[in-house]
Design an enzyme around this catalytic site. Structure first.
Site, PDB file in Angstrom:
ATOM      1  N   ARG A 255       0.841  -1.195   0.000  1.00 53.27           N
ATOM      2  CA  ARG A 255       0.000   0.000   0.000  1.00 53.27           C
ATOM      3  C   ARG A 255       0.878   1.247   0.000  1.00 53.27           C
ATOM      4  NH1 ARG A 255      -5.222  -2.119   3.491  1.00 53.27           N
ATOM      5  NH2 ARG A 255      -5.289  -4.100   2.366  1.00 53.27           N
ATOM      6  N   ARG A 269       1.242   1.486  10.163  1.00 52.08           N
ATOM      7  CA  ARG A 269       0.899   1.775   8.757  1.00 52.08           C
ATOM      8  C   ARG A 269       2.165   1.629   7.927  1.00 52.08           C
ATOM      9  NH1 ARG A 269      -2.753   5.461   9.281  1.00 52.08           N
ATOM     10  NH2 ARG A 269      -4.391   4.108   8.521  1.00 52.08           N
ATOM     11  N   GLU A 344      -7.385  -0.756  14.379  1.00 49.67           N
ATOM     12  CA  GLU A 344      -8.046  -1.736  13.513  1.00 49.67           C
ATOM     13  C   GLU A 344      -7.121  -2.916  13.215  1.00 49.67           C
ATOM     14  OE1 GLU A 344      -9.653  -0.032   9.909  1.00 49.67           O
ATOM     15  OE2 GLU A 344      -9.785  -2.008   8.960  1.00 49.67           O
ATOM     16  N   SER A 347     -11.165  -6.700   9.270  1.00 46.44           N
ATOM     17  CA  SER A 347     -12.315  -6.071   8.647  1.00 46.44           C
ATOM     18  C   SER A 347     -13.014  -7.120   7.809  1.00 46.44           C
ATOM     19  CB  SER A 347     -11.811  -4.936   7.760  1.00 46.44           C
ATOM     20  OG  SER A 347     -12.888  -4.312   7.128  1.00 46.44           O
ATOM     21  N   ARG A 385      -0.278  -5.560  12.227  1.00 43.05           N
ATOM     22  CA  ARG A 385      -1.247  -5.101  13.227  1.00 43.05           C
ATOM     23  C   ARG A 385      -1.386  -6.117  14.360  1.00 43.05           C
ATOM     24  NH1 ARG A 385      -4.840  -1.039  10.759  1.00 43.05           N
ATOM     25  NH2 ARG A 385      -3.354   0.261   9.611  1.00 43.05           N
TER      26      ARG A 385
END
Length: 421
Positions: A255, A269, A344, A347, A385
RNA sequence: GGAAGUGUGGCCGAGUGGUUGAAGGCGCACGCUUGGAAAGCGUGUAUGGGGCAACUCAUCGCAGGUUCGAAUCCUGUCACUUCCGCCA
């Protein structure tokens, strides 16, 4: 994508949905263009029918056919020229119209998302000040951010020694866990074509893109194996007996995070991480049930890792375009932002037939008719994460980190992360 | 990376410019036949859009082009196969 006819026949539903989702779409312009497009299309078809009739007419000489055919052709050319820009503009708006929304999703922005459940693990009371994952992992010698930055830039990192093993352990544990629930493990390409990126709902190029595009090619580094997993069945009729098709992809994810700048510290991140991702292709009537299963599996994985979390029912304004309904798991990260914060970790989205329509994924119903399948996705385990949550929650005053029991078999029986020489 | 060939319906496969949306076969569905089954026989069997319908438009890997007319000719592109080169 939504069904074009459905959009025209349910304009108020669409308008309300756009408002709830806080999406800017020039819907009036779309309707105008769409009606115009349909009119022009009809005219064009009439002219074509005429042209076809002339070309087939037995009573005419070749010269007569040629003369009449040229007239039709000119008319067709003129109409096509008129239709093309209308079609293109309509299409451009069409692809930005998001999926319908679950009636129970809280209406509002990110803040409106509702906590609907919590994990089995209570938040731990520390008798010392918990340190953040960077300190813990660097002191253990299992994370090197400086080297990552030197070699590839900010947002890259090295996992070393027990850190490297921990990534493999987490990934393999999650994979084994969902395999027991019937998910087939899949190693996918880490690259995908532009067309597939778009179909799966990712923008391959431009400023709003969160993906890396490979220069002088139509290839991109994938942002999640969801892309390559749904791509596997794109443009196919999946045998109904094979539904639900339950897949667990293991891949690197890339990403670019242009929107976030490069300021984020640590591995929360990053530009590259490893993720085990579940994707299900199923019958419409099974989608809701499957969505609950995905959520349950995600919860069980983090319950078993002894990580406290909460489950969020995502609000209308925070749903991705393809998601009809979405749950996030947010883990408690005791040292995040210095005072602890939710972050987070997983998801799961029910995309109904929205993604399948765009990717042309079908099945045959009881009458033998082709129908769009429903697709769902959910994170089994995203390494960075999960790693943050794990080391921050299981850290000890002496700087070691206890390894959850379920992970120990994957770490050669190791019970603790200890400083590396 | 270089050269050659191939790409047609659920599958196999015919088709090199004019009632071909596409022969034939397999498979599948229904019917006849049978005590039942098999075999045999008959009928049907792509997808999407528009229209109440008759009907009509589009689609032969994909995108363009030539032509009054393209599955058929041309260009590009993608995939597969074979040969050569390279390589873990």
């Amino acid at each position: 994508m939504l069904d074009r006819r459905y959009i025209l026949e349910n304009q108020e539903v669409i308008r309300t949905n756009l408002k709830n989702r806080m999406v800017q779409v020039d819907f009036d312009r779309f309707l105008e263009l769409e009606y115009e497009r349909r009119e022009l299309q009809k005219e064009l078809e009439a002219v074509r029918a005429e042209g076809n009739a002339v070309a087939k007419a037995k009573g005419l000489t070749v010269d007569e056919r040629r003369a009449q055919g040229i007239v039709c052709k000119q008319k067709e050319g003129a109409l096509t020229a008129k239709l093309k820009p209308v079609e293109e503009e309509a299409q451009a708006i069409y692809v930005t119209i998001p999926n319908l929304t679950y009636e129970g999703s809280p209406v509002g922005g990110e803040d409106a998302s509702a906590t609907i459940a919590e994990g089995k693990t209570p938040m731990r009371q520390f008798d010392f000040k918990p340190r953040d994952h960077i300190d813990v992992m660097e002191d253990l010698g299992i994370l090197n951010l400086t080297a990552g930055a030197k070699v590839a830039g900010g947002g890259f990192y090295y996992f070393i020694g027990q850190g490297a093993l921990l990534e493999l352990a987490l990934s393999r544990y999650a994979l084994d866990y969902v395999m027991k629930a019937g998910y087939t493990p899949v190693i996918t390409p880490d690259l995908a074509r532009d067309s597939l990126m778009q179909g799966a709902g990712f923008v391959p190029r431009g400023n709003e893109s969160n993906t890396y595009h490979l220069e002088d090619s139509d290839l991109n580094l994938i942002a999640t194996s969801e892309i390559t997993l749904v791509g596997m069945v794109a443009d196919e009729v999946v045998e109904t007996s094979k539904l639900p098709l339950k897949l667990a992809g293991l891949s690197h994810c890339f990403r670019s995070e242009r929107a976030h700048g490069s300021a984020t510290r640590g591995i929360y991140r990053v530009h590259q991480f490893t993720k085990t991702e579940m994707v299900v292709v199923c019958l419409p009537e099974d989608a809701e049930k499957v969505h609950m299963e995905l959520r349950r599996l995600e919860q069980e994985i983090f319950d078993n890792l002894g990580i406290p979390y909460r489950v969020l029912e995502i609000a209308t304004g925070d749903l991705g375009a393809a998601a009809y309904r979405k749950f996030d798991l947010e883990a408690w990260m005791p040292a995040r932002n210095g005072i602890g914060a939710w972050g987070e970790i997983t998801s799961t989205s029910n995309c109904t037939d929205f993604q399948a329509r765009r990717l042309n994924i079908k099945y045959r119903d009881g009458q033998g008719k082709l129908q769009f399948a429903h697709t769902l996705n959910g994170t089994a385990l995203s390494v960075c994460r999960a790693m943050i949550a794990l080391v921050e929650n299981h850290q000890q005053a002496d700087g070691t980190v206890e390894i959850p029991e379920v992970l120990q078999p994957y770490m050669g029986g190791l019970k603790k992360l200890t400083p590396q020489r």
